[in-house]
Design a protein around this motif. Structure first.
Motif, short mmCIF file in Angstrom:
data_model
loop_
_atom_site.label_atom_id
_atom_site.label_comp_id
_atom_site.label_asym_id
_atom_site.label_seq_id
_atom_site.Cartn_x
_atom_site.Cartn_y
_atom_site.Cartn_z
N THR A 12 50.22 52.69 49.04
CA THR A 12 48.85 52.42 49.82
C THR A 12 47.65 52.18 49.06
O THR A 12 47.42 52.50 47.96
CB THR A 12 48.70 53.23 51.09
OG1 THR A 12 48.21 54.57 50.23
CG2 THR A 12 49.99 53.56 51.84
N LYS A 22 49.77 47.70 54.00
CA LYS A 22 49.55 48.60 52.96
C LYS A 22 47.76 49.15 52.57
O LYS A 22 47.52 50.27 52.28
CB LYS A 22 49.70 48.30 51.36
CG LYS A 22 51.34 48.11 51.28
CD LYS A 22 52.25 49.25 51.72
CE LYS A 22 53.59 49.02 51.16
NZ LYS A 22 54.38 50.23 51.38
N ALA A 56 45.32 50.86 54.59
CA ALA A 56 45.06 51.63 55.67
C ALA A 56 43.80 51.64 56.17
O ALA A 56 43.46 52.07 57.50
CB ALA A 56 45.71 53.16 55.41
#
Length: 488
Positions: free
Chosen positions: A382, A410, A412
């Motif tokens: 991420t 990816k 966030a």
């Protein structure tokens, strides 16, 4: 309705002359036709001018003879005791050597501080950037090296006589040299005698077999090395260096001893056919905050992926990353994914991606890359701090959509995704329709950050998001082909 009042022309002559003094010389001369009030005001402005710019704009529509005659006439009109800046952009210089030498003596005799002698105007081979006119570079006169007022010197297509005497250049802070006969011995003289030098640029200096930036007490803060193709060794020991830009095939041997202050770097090898090791270079740059890479680096990392195993390249301080992509075929998309599986950048906040204008065959294989359309080994990956993504030349091709989808899933904490369409010379009225279609397609993609704003716009619109290295792509993505003056 009558003509609007010309309030500017009502200003006192001294004010108008101050305005003209801040304008480019050619624009100031054009005011001569505005009205009787403006006639000949530019001549006073020229007589007191401390900035003389005989650059590309000034040379437009002038033959070489007209250009030379005009400069000679204007310099006779200049009575200023001091010059702040003198800029010359010219060719064919070999036909007017004595004139150019006289212009340099004029500038240095008035204590010029910023001097730019650019004789690179001319036809270049679009493949390697070499000049096709076969002129030998202009040999700089000794009067230049007698000048002790220079703080900024730029020389292009100019040779110097060895041994290099720089005893008067102790105040020089910025030096740019391109298409010159500078060699290792001369470079060491520059670094040793120019003790205040903070900015150094070396481009297309083909007599440099080794580039050693290792002089003690070096104050250098910004270093640019471009297409010095004969150099096999690059060694840097510069504890105050903050910015480093490298263009061309990577040297066989690179040794960075002390670059602890380095904050930003760009490595650009597009079209230079470099097959050398970028891994050690990236490791040496692991502490920087801003990084620009081209596809050559991505391809190398992909081809050597099996050598990394669990040993990631740690880019622990990286805040801004820019990719300059020459293609978005399946192979290059795979290389894009591989970078994030090999290089750790946990603090990345901004990602800029410059896509190619054209759309390649997605099945075209290059460099022996093993194609993977879906990212492997990135299931748990991420971008924990990535807030801004900007993709330029976005066309909505299959692989571009795959890349954007990966990023959206990816990132966030993403706040803004900007997608910029390619530049269109002559619009056909369909641009807004294309925007609507692409916007609809992108909005259907799954996002890890539901509140992330998605912006699509045409090329040239200001969105407020630009990379720190915005000039990198503009300077080196293509070779300038500028028509050469003809004598007559």
């Amino acid at each position: 309705m009558g003509r609007s009042e010309d309030r500017i022309s009502c200003l006192p002559d001294c004010v108008l002359q101050s305005i003209l003094a801040m304008m480019p010389l050619k624009s100031a001369i054009r005011t001569d036709v505005l009205s009787h009030k403006w006639r000949n005001l530019w001549k006073y402005s020229l007589s007191t001018a401390t900035i003389l710019d005989f650059g590309e704009d000034f040379a437009n529509n002038l033959s070489a003879n007209e250009f030379v005659e005009t400069i000679n006439r204007y310099l006779l009109m200049n009575d200023s005791k001091k010059l702040e800046r003198f800029h010359l952009f010219f060719s064919p210089f070999d036909l007017f050597v004595s004139d150019i030498e006289r212009w340099i003596r004029f500038a240095t005799g008035k204590g010029v501080r910023y001097l730019d002698i650019d004789l690179s105007q001319g036809f270049r081979n679009p493949v390697d950037g070499e000049f096709t006119d076969r002129r030998i570079p202009f040999e700089l006169p000794s009067s230049l090296f007698d000048c002790d007022s220079l703080i900024d010197l730029s020389l292009s297509r100019c040779n110097v006589i060895s041994p290099l005497n720089l005893r008067n250049f102790g105040g020089l802070q910025s030096l740019s040299i391109s298409y010159s006969n500078i060699n290792e011995e001369m470079l060491q003289s520059i670094l040793t005698e120019c003790s205040l030098l903070e900015i150094l640029s070396l481009r297309s200096c083909q007599e440099l077999e080794a580039i050693n930036i290792t002089v003690p007490d070096l104050k250098l803060k910004r270093l640019t090395i471009g297409d010095c193709l004969t150099a096999d060794l690059l060694e840097i020991d510069a504890p105050k260096l903050q910015s480093f830009h490298y263009f061309g095939g990577l040297c066989f041997d690179t040794n960075f001893t002390n670059i602890s202050s380095l904050e930003d770097a760009s490595i650009y090898s597009i079209g230079r056919n470099s097959e050398l090791d970028y891994t050690n270079l990236l490791t040496d740059l692991s502490h920087i905050q801003i990084l620009t890479l081209c596809t050559a680096t991505l391809v190398h990392l992909n081809l050597n992926e099996e050598n990394y195993d669990d040993d990631l390249i740690e880019l622990q301080n990286l805040r801004e990353l820019q990719f300059l992509m020459t293609a978005m075929s399946d192979g290059y998309l795979t290389c894009f994914y591989t970078f994030f599986s090999i290089c750790s950048s946990p603090l990345l906040e901004k990602l800029f991606i410059q896509l190619p204008i054209h759309v390649e065959d997605p099945n075209e294989k290059k460099h022996g890359v093993s194609v993977r359309l879906n990212p492997v080994g990135l299931d748990n990956f991420t971008f924990d701090h990535l807030k801004v993504i900007k993709v330029t030349n976005f066309k909505g091709s299959t692989n571009e959509m795959r890349m954007v989808s990966f990023l959206l899933q990816k990132a966030a904490v993403l706040e803004t995704l900007v997608l910029v369409l390619p530049f269109v010379k002559e619009g056909n009225g369909k641009e807004r329709l294309v925007l609507r279609i692409l916007r609809g397609q992108v909005l259907l993609l799954r996002k890890a950050a539901p509140s992330a704003q998605i912006i699509l716009h045409e090329f040239g619109e200001d969105d407020g998001f630009n990379p720190t290295h915005v000039e990198i792509y503009n300077d080196y993505s293509c070779l300038p082909i500028i028509p050469c003056m003809v004598a007559g």
